[in-house]
Enzyme design. Structure first.
Site, PDB file in Angstrom:
ATOM      1  N   GLU A 357       0.912  -1.286  -0.197  1.00 41.56           N
ATOM      2  CA  GLU A 357      -0.027   0.014   0.086  1.00 41.56           C
ATOM      3  C   GLU A 357       0.960   1.204   0.099  1.00 41.56           C
ATOM      4  OE1 GLU A 357      -4.025  -0.724   2.137  1.00 41.56           O
ATOM      5  OE2 GLU A 357      -2.513  -0.652   3.497  1.00 41.56           O
TER       6      GLU A 357
HETATM    7  C1  TNX Z   1      -4.863  -3.666   4.677  1.00 41.42           C
HETATM    8  S1  TNX Z   1      -3.127  -5.969   4.395  1.00 41.42           S
HETATM    9  C2  TNX Z   1      -3.638  -3.612   5.188  1.00 41.42           C
HETATM   10  C3  TNX Z   1      -3.193  -3.248   6.584  1.00 41.42           C
HETATM   11  C4  TNX Z   1      -4.633  -2.731   7.324  1.00 41.42           C
HETATM   12  C5  TNX Z   1      -5.875  -3.895   6.813  1.00 41.42           C
HETATM   13  C6  TNX Z   1      -6.944  -3.695   7.582  1.00 41.42           C
HETATM   14  C7  TNX Z   1      -2.080  -4.944   4.113  1.00 41.42           C
HETATM   15  C8  TNX Z   1      -0.794  -5.740   3.706  1.00 41.42           C
HETATM   16  N1  TNX Z   1      -2.421  -3.828   4.455  1.00 41.42           N
HETATM   17  O1  TNX Z   1      -2.563  -1.837   6.675  1.00 41.42           O
HETATM   18  O2  TNX Z   1      -4.462  -3.119   8.447  1.00 41.42           O
HETATM   19  O3  TNX Z   1      -6.047  -3.875   5.526  1.00 41.42           O
HETATM   20  O4  TNX Z   1      -8.078  -4.603   7.237  1.00 41.42           O
END
Ligand code: TNX
Length: 541
Positions: A357
């Site tokens: 992300e």
């Molecule tokens: C996605 S999963 C994220 C996390 C968040 C989560 C909440 C991932 C690799 N990144 O940073 O906490 O969703 O569901």
């Protein structure tokens, strides 16, 4: 690894018992665990007691062969181990400690060369059945003995969980109960489908102290999981003291989502958690998320920012906005220090670099950064693990990619990487059970207990099949999770299903049968005083 040989020249009944286990499983198909079992030789007690059964095990074993009768554990029982092997003695002590509160029995560990007399438990490592691998075991229960044999100590430890689960749920009582304590007779041969059976705890969005973490590790151990992924840093918190960059923890660890209290582990506390996991044959996988999810670090050291200005600490739950300054040398000096210190504290072979992300870097900058981070991890002797986004880089052949949501796990598998399956719509334990669940998020959809259980890792992604899959991992993100009870509610019981998916073969798994086993485990979770979710899909007892 110690390799004690058991020489079976003792009373015929014991030799027969030990040899019976492999024989039982040389036939094509063992009887399913459904076919049970005459009443055991129990003195009637005031309270009605359900007959012991081999049907309540989670995860479901590879082969189960029930037999008539049962083994009665009494106050006279000891736990025999071959002498001269401290590791086996400590597994024996662990078993004794687990059984002692409810039974009130002494259950001493007895190192001994001789065959244990009837009425005892026997643990041993043998080298004649290497097909059991690192974590497999055989268990033979007769009216005389409980004999647990593995090829490696980890297998013995997994088998110890089976011994615990074969006893009535009341064995989990923290206070003495009257018993009787009967193990159903029969034989089990058991080993995992996947090498990686993980669970992740996010201690960055909210901080959880060592006691909460150890409870989590104990649930994992009971269900034969073996990788504890500790998400140690994120925008909202940095949770491990790094001696060469102390403000990461002091400043970056000072708060949490919603402005809740922060916290961080000293290096001693972290090492203690690692050792606790290790004593349960669980490998800690530390994660420092980068280059995104780094606001806590950026707020602690202005020089890590491209403009040299530290942003404020972040207590919201948005993601994707933060990044380390990928063009600055100091960023890589920082990475080197952090990875070096954590690698030195972590005996396991893995280091998770996150990589998820990032929305504020160009693809080329992202790629170059992750490539370099992978190199630093490698330099400190660890294997890189990253979320599926890292599938775009030139992966080292040791690097592992963790699928959660995106297309790049498939890309990584095509390049030969091994994949951990954490599909967010199945294995994300922060997602609500249904629309009435107060805790949790639901961007991946509501995940009832059945949805979390009823999937197969090998059928999730076109182009990622069994041979490319290292295993499975459940993940608890903690944006909305603030207390131990909150953790319990989201993790229990879904963790048990993920544990079974990782361990048990797919063709033996069926929701309608699983939910009955799960119902019995509700009694155990209740005796742990865990605030678990009583799903209406499960006929709880
Ligand atoms: C996605 S999963 C994220 C996390 C968040 C989560 C909440 C991932 C690799 N990144 O940073 O906490 O969703 O569901």
């Amino acid at each position: 690894m110690p390799n004690l040989r058991y020489e079976p020249f003792g009373p015929a009944r014991f030799a027969i018992l030990l040899f019976a286990v492999p024989l039982l499983f040389s036939c094509e198909a063992a009887a399913p665990a459904g076919e049970e079992t005459p009443a055991p030789p129990v003195t009637p007690s005031a309270t009605p007691v359900a007959p012991p059964t081999m049907n309540n095990l989670i995860p479901k074993p590879t082969f189960v062969q029930p037999a008539a009768g049962g083994f009665s554990l009494t106050a006279a029982a000891g736990i025999y181990v071959p002498p001269g092997n401290p590791e086996l003695e400590s597994i024996g002590r662990y078993l004794g400690e687990r059984l002692r509160p409810a039974t009130g029995f002494a259950l001493p560990v007895i190192p001994s060369d001789s065959i244990p007399p009837a009425g005892n438990i026997y643990l041993a490592i043998e080298d004649k059945d290497p097909a059991l691998g690192e974590e497999g075991y055989t268990l033979a229960v007769t009216p005389d003995l409980v004999a647990l044999v593995a090829y490696m100590p980890a297998g013995l430890f997994r088998g110890v969980q089976t011994v615990r689960q074969l006893l009535t749920a009341e064995i989990e009582s923290p206070a003495a109960r009257p018993g009787p304590w009967i193990l159903p007779a029969g034989a089990i041969r058991d080993q995992p489908r996947f090498a990686w059976r993980g669970a992740m705890l996010d201690v960055a969005r909210h901080f959880f102290g060592p006691a909460d973490v150890k409870a989590f590790i104990d649930w994992m151990a009971y269900y034969k999981m073996n990788r504890f992924h500790l998400h140690l840093s994120d925008d909202q918190g940095w949770r491990l003291m790094i001696n060469s960059w102390p403000k990461l923890a002091q400043t970056g660890g000072s708060t949490a989502v919603g402005g809740d209290p922060g916290g961080f582990y000293s290096q001693e506390e972290y090492a203690d958690i690692v050792a606790y996991a290790q004593s349960r044959y669980i490998t800690v996988v530390p994660e420092i998320d980068m280059p995104g999810h780094t606001n806590a670090a950026l707020a602690s050291y202005p020089e890590l920012n491209c403009d040299g200005v530290a942003p404020p600490l972040h207590t919201g739950i948005e993601t994707g906005f933060s990044t380390l300054c990928v063009g600055k040398d100091v960023t890589y000096a920082f990475l080197d220090d952090v990875i070096r210190e954590i690698a030195a504290l972590t005996p396991g072979p893995y280091f998770h670099i996150g990589g998820d992300e990032v929305s504020t870097l160009s693809p080329a900058d992202y790629l170059a950064f992750v490539q370099r981070a992978q190199g630093i991890v490698n330099k400190y002797g660890k294997r890189t693990v990253g979320w599926d986004e890292i599938g775009v880089i030139d992966l080292l052949d040791t690097t592992i990619v963790q699928y959660w949501n995106g297309p790049n796990a498939t890309l990584a598998a095509q390049k030969g990487a091994k994949v951990i399956m954490s599909p967010s719509n199945r294995a994300y334990l922060d997602q609500k059970y249904d629309s009435s669940t107060v805790l949790g998020l639901n961007w991946a959809g509501n995940i009832e207990v059945q949805e979390s259980y009823s999937w197969d890792p090998a059928n999730q992604l076109a182009g990622v099949s069994e041979g490319q899959i290292l295993g499975v991992e459940a993940a608890l993100w903690t944006e909305t999770i603030r207390t131990r009870a909150d953790i319990e509610y989201m993790v229990l019981p879904r963790l048990l299903g993920i544990a079974e998916i990782g361990w048990s073969s797919a063709d033996g798994r069926d929701w309608n049968e699983y939910r009955l086993r799960l119902a019995e485990h509700g009694l155990r979770l209740a005796l742990w005083n865990a605030d678990f979710y009583r799903s209406p899909q499960v006929p709880w007892k």
